[in-house]
Write a protein that holds these residues in place. Structure first.
Motif, PDB file in Angstrom:
ATOM      1  N   GLU A  66       0.840  -1.193   0.000  1.00 58.73           N
ATOM      2  CA  GLU A  66       0.000   0.000   0.000  1.00 58.73           C
ATOM      3  C   GLU A  66       0.874   1.242   0.000  1.00 58.73           C
ATOM      4  OE1 GLU A  66      -3.800  -0.181   2.317  1.00 58.73           O
ATOM      5  OE2 GLU A  66      -2.783  -1.865   3.306  1.00 58.73           O
ATOM      6  N   GLY A  67       0.415   2.263  -0.717  1.00 59.70           N
ATOM      7  CA  GLY A  67       1.154   3.519  -0.772  1.00 59.70           C
ATOM      8  C   GLY A  67       0.974   4.199  -2.100  1.00 59.70           C
ATOM      9  N   ARG A  68       1.247   5.482  -2.142  1.00 58.13           N
ATOM     10  CA  ARG A  68       1.122   6.298  -3.362  1.00 58.13           C
ATOM     11  C   ARG A  68      -0.274   6.207  -3.965  1.00 58.13           C
ATOM     12  NH1 ARG A  68       6.903   5.142  -6.502  1.00 58.13           N
ATOM     13  NH2 ARG A  68       8.266   5.769  -4.756  1.00 58.13           N
ATOM     14  N   GLY A  69      -1.262   6.113  -3.090  1.00 56.28           N
ATOM     15  CA  GLY A  69      -2.651   6.108  -3.566  1.00 56.28           C
ATOM     16  C   GLY A  69      -3.074   4.805  -4.192  1.00 56.28           C
ATOM     17  N   ARG A  70      -2.310   3.710  -3.971  1.00 54.73           N
ATOM     18  CA  ARG A  70      -2.642   2.415  -4.580  1.00 54.73           C
ATOM     19  C   ARG A  70      -2.659   1.306  -3.540  1.00 54.73           C
ATOM     20  NH1 ARG A  70       1.712   2.699  -9.496  1.00 54.73           N
ATOM     21  NH2 ARG A  70       0.540   4.005 -10.956  1.00 54.73           N
ATOM     22  N   PHE A  71      -3.472   0.308  -3.842  1.00 54.11           N
ATOM     23  CA  PHE A  71      -3.479  -0.959  -3.107  1.00 54.11           C
ATOM     24  C   PHE A  71      -3.051  -2.018  -4.120  1.00 54.11           C
ATOM     25  CE2 PHE A  71      -5.361  -4.979  -1.911  1.00 54.11           C
ATOM     26  CZ  PHE A  71      -5.160  -5.050  -0.531  1.00 54.11           C
ATOM     27  N   THR A  72      -1.928  -2.695  -3.878  1.00 53.50           N
ATOM     28  CA  THR A  72      -1.340  -3.593  -4.877  1.00 53.50           C
ATOM     29  C   THR A  72      -1.202  -5.003  -4.326  1.00 53.50           C
ATOM     30  OG1 THR A  72      -0.087  -1.775  -5.884  1.00 53.50           O
ATOM     31  CG2 THR A  72       0.705  -4.015  -6.306  1.00 53.50           C
ATOM     32  N   VAL A  73      -1.526  -5.976  -5.169  1.00 54.78           N
ATOM     33  CA  VAL A  73      -1.275  -7.380  -4.861  1.00 54.78           C
ATOM     34  C   VAL A  73      -0.220  -7.881  -5.838  1.00 54.78           C
ATOM     35  CG1 VAL A  73      -2.222  -9.708  -4.703  1.00 54.78           C
ATOM     36  CG2 VAL A  73      -3.633  -7.751  -4.040  1.00 54.78           C
ATOM     37  N   SER A  81       1.823  -7.897 -10.843  1.00 57.18           N
ATOM     38  CA  SER A  81       1.012  -7.220  -9.840  1.00 57.18           C
ATOM     39  C   SER A  81      -0.244  -6.634 -10.462  1.00 57.18           C
ATOM     40  CB  SER A  81       1.806  -6.099  -9.164  1.00 57.18           C
ATOM     41  OG  SER A  81       2.007  -5.012 -10.062  1.00 57.18           O
ATOM     42  N   ILE A  82      -1.236  -6.386  -9.601  1.00 55.86           N
ATOM     43  CA  ILE A  82      -2.437  -5.667  -9.998  1.00 55.86           C
ATOM     44  C   ILE A  82      -2.726  -4.645  -8.910  1.00 55.86           C
ATOM     45  CG2 ILE A  82      -4.003  -7.406  -8.976  1.00 55.86           C
ATOM     46  CD1 ILE A  82      -5.897  -6.692 -11.399  1.00 55.86           C
ATOM     47  N   SER A  83      -2.995  -3.401  -9.314  1.00 55.25           N
ATOM     48  CA  SER A  83      -3.198  -2.313  -8.366  1.00 55.25           C
ATOM     49  C   SER A  83      -4.586  -1.710  -8.533  1.00 55.25           C
ATOM     50  CB  SER A  83      -2.147  -1.209  -8.568  1.00 55.25           C
ATOM     51  OG  SER A  83      -0.839  -1.700  -8.395  1.00 55.25           O
ATOM     52  N   PHE A  84      -5.155  -1.299  -7.400  1.00 58.43           N
ATOM     53  CA  PHE A  84      -6.435  -0.599  -7.373  1.00 58.43           C
ATOM     54  C   PHE A  84      -6.233   0.737  -6.668  1.00 58.43           C
ATOM     55  CE2 PHE A  84      -7.222  -5.163  -7.185  1.00 58.43           C
ATOM     56  CZ  PHE A  84      -8.083  -5.341  -8.257  1.00 58.43           C
ATOM     57  N   THR A  85      -7.077   1.715  -6.995  1.00 58.48           N
ATOM     58  CA  THR A  85      -6.941   3.017  -6.356  1.00 58.48           C
ATOM     59  C   THR A  85      -7.429   2.943  -4.912  1.00 58.48           C
ATOM     60  OG1 THR A  85      -9.158   3.789  -6.967  1.00 58.48           O
ATOM     61  CG2 THR A  85      -7.380   4.142  -8.571  1.00 58.48           C
ATOM     62  N   GLU A  86      -6.930   3.860  -4.077  1.00 58.81           N
ATOM     63  CA  GLU A  86      -7.378   3.939  -2.692  1.00 58.81           C
ATOM     64  C   GLU A  86      -8.881   4.174  -2.624  1.00 58.81           C
ATOM     65  OE1 GLU A  86      -5.985   3.695   0.315  1.00 58.81           O
ATOM     66  OE2 GLU A  86      -4.018   3.110  -0.406  1.00 58.81           O
ATOM     67  N   SER A  91      -5.830   0.170 -11.659  1.00 54.20           N
ATOM     68  CA  SER A  91      -5.095   1.407 -11.953  1.00 54.20           C
ATOM     69  C   SER A  91      -3.752   1.100 -12.606  1.00 54.20           C
ATOM     70  CB  SER A  91      -4.874   2.202 -10.670  1.00 54.20           C
ATOM     71  OG  SER A  91      -4.072   1.477  -9.749  1.00 54.20           O
ATOM     72  N   ARG A  92      -3.277  -0.134 -12.390  1.00 57.61           N
ATOM     73  CA  ARG A  92      -1.993  -0.529 -12.985  1.00 57.61           C
ATOM     74  C   ARG A  92      -1.867  -2.039 -12.934  1.00 57.61           C
ATOM     75  NH1 ARG A  92       3.738  -0.476 -11.200  1.00 57.61           N
ATOM     76  NH2 ARG A  92       5.047   0.245 -12.924  1.00 57.61           N
ATOM     77  N   VAL A  93      -1.333  -2.627 -14.011  1.00 58.78           N
ATOM     78  CA  VAL A  93      -1.047  -4.056 -14.062  1.00 58.78           C
ATOM     79  C   VAL A  93       0.384  -4.220 -14.553  1.00 58.78           C
ATOM     80  CG1 VAL A  93      -1.632  -6.281 -15.100  1.00 58.78           C
ATOM     81  CG2 VAL A  93      -3.455  -4.665 -14.539  1.00 58.78           C
ATOM     82  N   THR A  94       1.181  -5.011 -13.851  1.00 61.70           N
ATOM     83  CA  THR A  94       2.537  -5.306 -14.315  1.00 61.70           C
ATOM     84  C   THR A  94       2.677  -6.814 -14.500  1.00 61.70           C
ATOM     85  OG1 THR A  94       3.524  -5.534 -12.110  1.00 61.70           O
ATOM     86  CG2 THR A  94       3.450  -3.327 -13.059  1.00 61.70           C
ATOM     87  N   VAL A  95       3.361  -7.200 -15.562  1.00 63.72           N
ATOM     88  CA  VAL A  95       3.531  -8.610 -15.909  1.00 63.72           C
ATOM     89  C   VAL A  95       4.992  -8.842 -16.265  1.00 63.72           C
ATOM     90  CG1 VAL A  95       2.794 -10.470 -17.447  1.00 63.72           C
ATOM     91  CG2 VAL A  95       1.167  -8.687 -16.810  1.00 63.72           C
ATOM     92  N   THR A  96       5.567  -9.916 -15.755  1.00 62.30           N
ATOM     93  CA  THR A  96       6.982 -10.199 -16.023  1.00 62.30           C
ATOM     94  C   THR A  96       7.221 -10.729 -17.427  1.00 62.30           C
ATOM     95  OG1 THR A  96       6.779 -12.428 -15.106  1.00 62.30           O
ATOM     96  CG2 THR A  96       7.462 -10.667 -13.603  1.00 62.30           C
ATOM     97  N   HIS A  97       6.154 -11.166 -18.100  1.00 58.68           N
ATOM     98  CA  HIS A  97       6.280 -11.818 -19.402  1.00 58.68           C
ATOM     99  C   HIS A  97       6.198 -10.799 -20.542  1.00 58.68           C
ATOM    100  CE1 HIS A  97       5.608 -15.331 -16.901  1.00 58.68           C
ATOM    101  NE2 HIS A  97       4.547 -14.704 -16.418  1.00 58.68           N
ATOM    102  N   ARG A  98       6.532 -11.245 -21.729  1.00 57.29           N
ATOM    103  CA  ARG A  98       6.439 -10.377 -22.901  1.00 57.29           C
ATOM    104  C   ARG A  98       4.987 -10.267 -23.338  1.00 57.29           C
ATOM    105  NH1 ARG A  98       7.798 -13.909 -28.092  1.00 57.29           N
ATOM    106  NH2 ARG A  98       7.238 -15.963 -27.317  1.00 57.29           N
ATOM    107  N   PRO A  99       4.636  -9.272 -24.151  1.00 60.32           N
ATOM    108  CA  PRO A  99       3.241  -9.125 -24.593  1.00 60.32           C
ATOM    109  C   PRO A  99       2.795 -10.320 -25.421  1.00 60.32           C
ATOM    110  CG  PRO A  99       4.500  -7.126 -25.040  1.00 60.32           C
ATOM    111  CD  PRO A  99       5.491  -8.173 -24.642  1.00 60.32           C
TER     112      PRO A  99
END
Length: 345
Positions: free
Chosen positions: A121-128, A198-203, A166-174
Motif C-alpha cells: 500500500e502507498g502512493r494512492g494504490r493498493f497492490t497485490v 502485480s495488480i493495483s487498485f486506487t485507494e 489502476s496498474r497491471v505489471t507482468v513479467t512476461h512479454r506481450p
C-alpha cells in the motif's frame, strides 16, 4: 499459519474448475492421474497434488496458446466456483480488507509452498503482487495471468462495479493477442517485461464500503477457513506426494535434494529420514522417477534423444540408451516404434 501437510497441494474447488475447462477444450490427457478422479474432485475437503494441477495447466495451455486461457476461464467463473476463498475475497467491510484476507488465506485455494502473494500500500494504490513456481514458461505465464485476473474479477463482484485496475505489471512479454488481454483486464495500462507481476487498485476503490458486506461475516469466514485447512487432507500419501514433487522437478530441470525438500517444506535431512521410514532412499527414488519420466517422454513426444537426455539429467545420449536398455530391454528407438505400431493398431 496453515498446516504443513497441505504444502504441495491445492483445493478440489480450484482443480475442479480447471479440469472442467480441460474437458471443454477436449485436449484430454488427465485420466491417468490418481487424484483427478470424479470422486476426489467432488470432495470439497480433498487436496490435490500441485503436480497433477500442473498437468491440468499444461493441457489448458495446449488448448489456448499464448496463455490467455487463465483470464478467459474467469470470464465464466461465478462467485463460489472457487469455494470458500471466493467469499473470503468478497465479504469484508471494504475491498481492501477483503483482498488482504484472501491473500493471507491463499492456502484455502492454492499451494502455499508455490504461490507467493504480497500486499503493498502507498502512493494512492493498493497492490497485490504474485509469483508462482518455476515451471515451464507458458504454464507460469498462464498461472500468473489467471491469478491477476482472479483478483480483478472478485474485486468487481465485491464492489458491484466494473472497476478497472489502476496498474497491471507482468513479467512476461506481450502476448500476440494483447488487445484481447486489455479487454479482459479492462485497461491497456498493462506493463510487460516488469520485475514482478502485480495488480493495483486506487485507494478510492478499495476503501469504499462494500454494498453486500455484513458486519462480522469476514471474521466467521476466516475462522471457518482455519478449520477447513486443519481438516483437509492430501489425496495422495506422503511417498506419492514426494514422487509427484520429484516428477515436477524433473520437468523444470531443478532436481536436487535441497530443492525437493524446500518444495515439501522440510529440511533435506528430514526428507532423507522420511524416505528411510518408507524403506527407500533419495537415490532409489530419483532413478525410479527418472525411469518413468524417460519412458513417458519417449512414448508421448518426438523429442530428439539428446533433448530427452538433457531433460532427465544425462549429459550423454549413450548413457540414456544404456539406461533405457537396462530398464526395458529395448532401445529408445524400439520403444518408439512399438508405440507407433500400437497407435496404428
Amino acid at each position: 499459519m496453515h498446516p504443513p501437510a497441505i504444502n504441495g497441494t491445492v483445493s478440489a474447488h480450484l482443480t475442479r474448475s480447471l479440469v472442467a475447462a480441460v474437458a471443454a477444450s477436449r485436449t484430454g490427457g488427465l485420466a491417468r492421474l490418481p487424484d483427478l478422479g470424479a470422486e476426489v474432485l467432488a470432495n470439497d475437503m480433498a487436496r490435490v497434488s500441485t503436480s497433477s494441477l500442473l498437468t491440468v495447466w499444461e493441457n489448458l495451455v495446449l488448448a489456448e496458446p499464448r496463455t490467455l486461457i487463465g483470464p478467459l476461464i474467469l470470464e465464466g467463473a461465478p462467485i463460489g466456483a472457487f469455494g470458500l476463498w471466493d467469499y473470503l475475497a468478497t465479504s469484508g467491510p471494504t475491498l481492501r480488507e477483503s483482498l488482504a484476507q484472501a491473500v493471507n488465506l491463499i492456502a484455502v485455494i492454492g499451494d502455499p509452498a508455490a504461490e507467493k502473494l504480497v500486499v503493498e500500500e502507498g502512493r494512492g494504490r493498493f497492490t497485490v503482487r504474485h509469483a508462482t513456481g518455476s515451471w515451464g514458461p507458458d504454464v507460469v505465464e498462464a498461472v500468473d495471468l489467471f491469478a491477476l485476473s482472479l483478483f480483478l474479477t472478485r474485486a468487481r463482484w465485491a464492489t458491484g462495479r466494473d472497476i478497472v485496475a489502476s496498474r497491471v505489471t507482468v513479467t512476461h512479454r506481450p502476448p500476440r493477442r494483447s488487445q484481447e488481454l486489455a479487454r479482459l483486464f479492462g485497461t491497456d495500462r498493462i506493463h510487460f517485461g516488469a520485475p514482478y507481476n502485480s495488480i493495483s487498485f486506487t485507494e478510492d476503490d478499495v476503501r469504499v464500503p462494500l454494498p453486500r458486506a455484513q458486519p462480522g461475516v469476514e471474521r466467521i469466514l476466516a475462522q471457518h477457513a482455519e478449520l477447513v485447512l486443519a481438516a483437509s487432507r492430501p489425496v495422495l500419501g506422503w511417498l506419492d506426494r514426494f514422487r509427484a514433487v520429484l516428477t515436477e522437478a524433473f520437468r523444470d530441470g531443478t532436481v536436487s535434494l535441497e530443492n525437493v525438500a524446500c518444495r515439501l517444506a522440510v529440511s533435506p535431512r528430514t526428507l532423507q529420514r522420511r524416505l528411510a521410514e518408507h524403506d527407500t532412499t533419495w537415490r532409489e527414488q530419483t532413478e525410479s522417477v527418472r525411469h518413468e519420466h524417460i519412458l513417458d517422454l519417449l512414448r508421448s513426444t518426438d523429442l530428439p534423444l539428446r533433448a530427452v537426455a538433457g531433460r532427465v539429467g544425462y549429459s550423454d545420449v549413450r548413457v540414456l540408451r544404456r539406461a533405457v536398455l537396462r530398464w526395458s530391454g529395448k532401445t529408445p528407438g524400439e520403444l518408439r516404434k512399438a508405440v507407433a505400431v500400437d497407435r496404428v493398431g
